[in-house]
Design a protein around this motif. Structure first.
Motif, PDB file in Angstrom:
ATOM      1  N   ASP A   1      23.286  43.468  36.990  1.00 18.12           N
ATOM      2  CA  ASP A   1      24.363  44.247  37.602  1.00 18.12           C
ATOM      3  C   ASP A   1      25.651  44.138  36.800  1.00 18.12           C
ATOM      4  O   ASP A   1      26.376  45.129  36.620  1.00 18.12           O
ATOM      5  CB  ASP A   1      24.601  43.771  39.040  1.00 18.12           C
ATOM      6  N   ASP A   2      25.949  42.944  36.294  1.00 13.33           N
ATOM      7  CA  ASP A   2      27.164  42.758  35.505  1.00 13.33           C
ATOM      8  C   ASP A   2      27.116  43.544  34.205  1.00 13.33           C
ATOM      9  O   ASP A   2      28.155  43.946  33.671  1.00 13.33           O
ATOM     10  CB  ASP A   2      27.375  41.273  35.188  1.00 13.33           C
ATOM     11  N   MET A   3      25.908  43.754  33.677  1.00 14.04           N
ATOM     12  CA  MET A   3      25.789  44.454  32.407  1.00 14.04           C
ATOM     13  C   MET A   3      26.249  45.902  32.483  1.00 14.04           C
ATOM     14  O   MET A   3      26.550  46.518  31.462  1.00 14.04           O
ATOM     15  CB  MET A   3      24.335  44.408  31.925  1.00 14.04           C
ATOM     16  N   LEU A   4      26.295  46.450  33.678  1.00 12.44           N
ATOM     17  CA  LEU A   4      26.691  47.851  33.833  1.00 12.44           C
ATOM     18  C   LEU A   4      28.192  48.015  34.030  1.00 12.44           C
ATOM     19  O   LEU A   4      28.701  49.133  33.973  1.00 12.44           O
ATOM     20  CB  LEU A   4      25.948  48.469  35.028  1.00 12.44           C
ATOM     21  N   MET A   5      28.918  46.912  34.255  1.00 10.73           N
ATOM     22  CA  MET A   5      30.353  46.991  34.539  1.00 10.73           C
ATOM     23  C   MET A   5      31.165  46.627  33.305  1.00 10.73           C
ATOM     24  O   MET A   5      30.804  45.731  32.545  1.00 10.73           O
ATOM     25  CB  MET A   5      30.715  46.053  35.692  1.00 10.73           C
ATOM     26  N   VAL A   6      32.275  47.332  33.133  1.00  7.94           N
ATOM     27  CA  VAL A   6      33.225  47.031  32.062  1.00  7.94           C
ATOM     28  C   VAL A   6      34.542  46.653  32.717  1.00  7.94           C
ATOM     29  O   VAL A   6      35.163  47.474  33.397  1.00  7.94           O
ATOM     30  CB  VAL A   6      33.410  48.234  31.121  1.00  7.94           C
ATOM     31  N   THR A   7      34.962  45.423  32.545  1.00  4.20           N
ATOM     32  CA  THR A   7      36.191  44.936  33.172  1.00  4.20           C
ATOM     33  C   THR A   7      37.128  44.375  32.108  1.00  4.20           C
ATOM     34  O   THR A   7      36.726  44.093  30.975  1.00  4.20           O
ATOM     35  CB  THR A   7      35.877  43.822  34.192  1.00  4.20           C
ATOM     36  N   ALA A   8      38.392  44.224  32.495  1.00  6.32           N
ATOM     37  CA  ALA A   8      39.382  43.651  31.581  1.00  6.32           C
ATOM     38  C   ALA A   8      39.012  42.202  31.262  1.00  6.32           C
ATOM     39  O   ALA A   8      38.472  41.485  32.104  1.00  6.32           O
ATOM     40  CB  ALA A   8      40.773  43.713  32.210  1.00  6.32           C
ATOM     41  N   LEU A   9      39.289  41.794  30.053  1.00  9.62           N
ATOM     42  CA  LEU A   9      38.975  40.451  29.595  1.00  9.62           C
ATOM     43  C   LEU A   9      40.258  39.700  29.262  1.00  9.62           C
ATOM     44  O   LEU A   9      41.283  40.293  28.945  1.00  9.62           O
ATOM     45  CB  LEU A   9      38.087  40.499  28.351  1.00  9.62           C
ATOM     46  N   ARG A  10      40.162  38.391  29.330  1.00  4.43           N
ATOM     47  CA  ARG A  10      41.299  37.523  29.027  1.00  4.43           C
ATOM     48  C   ARG A  10      41.079  36.878  27.658  1.00  4.43           C
ATOM     49  O   ARG A  10      40.039  36.293  27.412  1.00  4.43           O
ATOM     50  CB  ARG A  10      41.439  36.429  30.087  1.00  4.43           C
ATOM     51  N   MET A  11      42.065  37.018  26.793  1.00  6.23           N
ATOM     52  CA  MET A  11      42.000  36.402  25.473  1.00  6.23           C
ATOM     53  C   MET A  11      43.106  35.364  25.367  1.00  6.23           C
ATOM     54  O   MET A  11      44.259  35.640  25.713  1.00  6.23           O
ATOM     55  CB  MET A  11      42.154  37.461  24.371  1.00  6.23           C
ATOM     56  N   GLY A  12      42.771  34.175  24.924  1.00  6.59           N
ATOM     57  CA  GLY A  12      43.750  33.106  24.820  1.00  6.59           C
ATOM     58  C   GLY A  12      43.772  32.483  23.444  1.00  6.59           C
ATOM     59  O   GLY A  12      42.792  32.548  22.691  1.00  6.59           O
ATOM     60  N   GLN A  13      44.910  31.899  23.074  1.00  7.50           N
ATOM     61  CA  GLN A  13      45.055  31.220  21.797  1.00  7.50           C
ATOM     62  C   GLN A  13      45.880  29.951  21.996  1.00  7.50           C
ATOM     63  O   GLN A  13      46.881  29.961  22.718  1.00  7.50           O
ATOM     64  CB  GLN A  13      45.750  32.114  20.769  1.00  7.50           C
ATOM     65  N   THR A  14      45.452  28.865  21.386  1.00  4.04           N
ATOM     66  CA  THR A  14      46.146  27.581  21.456  1.00  4.04           C
ATOM     67  C   THR A  14      46.422  27.083  20.047  1.00  4.04           C
ATOM     68  O   THR A  14      45.580  27.224  19.163  1.00  4.04           O
ATOM     69  CB  THR A  14      45.290  26.533  22.203  1.00  4.04           C
ATOM     70  N   VAL A  15      47.607  26.514  19.831  1.00  2.00           N
ATOM     71  CA  VAL A  15      47.927  25.880  18.553  1.00  2.00           C
ATOM     72  C   VAL A  15      48.468  24.481  18.817  1.00  2.00           C
ATOM     73  O   VAL A  15      49.153  24.247  19.815  1.00  2.00           O
ATOM     74  CB  VAL A  15      48.948  26.687  17.723  1.00  2.00           C
ATOM     75  N   ASP A  16      48.119  23.560  17.959  1.00  2.00           N
ATOM     76  CA  ASP A  16      48.677  22.209  17.977  1.00  2.00           C
ATOM     77  C   ASP A  16      49.599  22.078  16.782  1.00  2.00           C
ATOM     78  O   ASP A  16      49.232  22.461  15.669  1.00  2.00           O
ATOM     79  CB  ASP A  16      47.568  21.171  17.890  1.00  2.00           C
ATOM     80  N   ALA A  17      50.795  21.524  16.991  1.00  2.00           N
ATOM     81  CA  ALA A  17      51.754  21.408  15.905  1.00  2.00           C
ATOM     82  C   ALA A  17      52.410  20.031  15.906  1.00  2.00           C
ATOM     83  O   ALA A  17      52.585  19.420  16.967  1.00  2.00           O
ATOM     84  CB  ALA A  17      52.840  22.488  16.013  1.00  2.00           C
TER      85      ALA A  17
END
Length: 239
Positions: free
Chosen positions: A218-234
């Protein structure tokens, strides 16, 4: 033997600071910056197997080829490419059929191929995946959705994460009446040696998201917004 034992004893008695060669020798601040955003995917990919069984391997091979032809026709019907950019058939193989009573003299075989398709227009996603999920001889589905501008999005998030790390470092330095100096090290991954040495890494802190792989039909038929994250250590010097 005595010299080896003496050297081992001297090494064991060294202070931890003498062993932590990866730590900076100057006063420093360690800060982690994070950034994330939600995006609407505009492309999708699916991987699945096409398999067929027949006592005559040639017949099963023909069935697999016919099914792949139907998949190409489905993509063509939706105006999607059927060449290398749209569909890739790989790893055609003959396997011993599982779950069947085998006659050692006449083993039963299954013909199987792995197929990868690209759906470059997600408005056609339902029209493609619906028939594929209902098509016989297809199984082991996995889908992934993403963005054509993923590299640009990642670069933008990296810049925001760097600013976040600088902001946090500035705040920590001001709290002690200090100023942040030049950056002495930065990584898009966890600074493991530094974190483990001085205990700066809380458990389960790092979490990256992007394209999401799904196996539920069922999930394969749905297109939903996705969350993209980025982390940096300094690591910054302290003035």
């Amino acid at each position: 033997m005595f010299k080896r034992r003496l050297l081992s004893l001297v090494f064991a008695c060294l202070p931890i600071s003498a062993l932590a060669g990866d730590l900076p020798s100057y006063p420093f601040i360690h800060a982690t910056g994070t950034a994330y955003s939600f995006f609407t995917p505009d492309l999708g990919e699916s991987d699945f197997d096409v398999s067929a069984f027949d006592p005559a391997p040639d017949v099963a091979t023909a069935q697999v080829a016919a099914r792949i032809g139907e998949i190409r026709a489905l993509l063509a019907e939706q105006g999607l490419p059927q060449a290398a950019a749209g569909i890739e058939v790989r790893d055609l193989r003959k396997e011993i059929r599982k779950g069947a009573e085998q006659d050692p003299a006449h083993p039963q075989y299954q013909i199987k191929a792995s197929v990868h398709i690209n759906v470059t227009d997600l408005s056609k996603w339902l029209a493609v995946m619906g028939p594929l999920l209902a098509m016989p001889n297809l199984d082991a589905f996995a889908v992934t959705v993403g963005a054509t501008q993923r590299v640009r999005l990642e670069e933008e998030l990296m810049g925001e994460a760097v600013k976040d790390a600088q902001r946090k470092a500035d705040a920590m330095a001001r709290g002690f009446g200090k100023r942040v100096g030049a950056v002495a090290g930065i990584s898009s991954e966890q600074l493991k040696n530094l974190g483990n040495a001085v205990g700066l890494v809380p458990s389960d802190r790092y979490h990256r998201e992007g394209s999401r792989e799904r196996q539920n039909p069922d999930d394969m038929l749905m297109v939903t917004a996705l969350r993209m994250g980025q982390t940096v250590d300094a690591v910054f010097r302290i003035k």
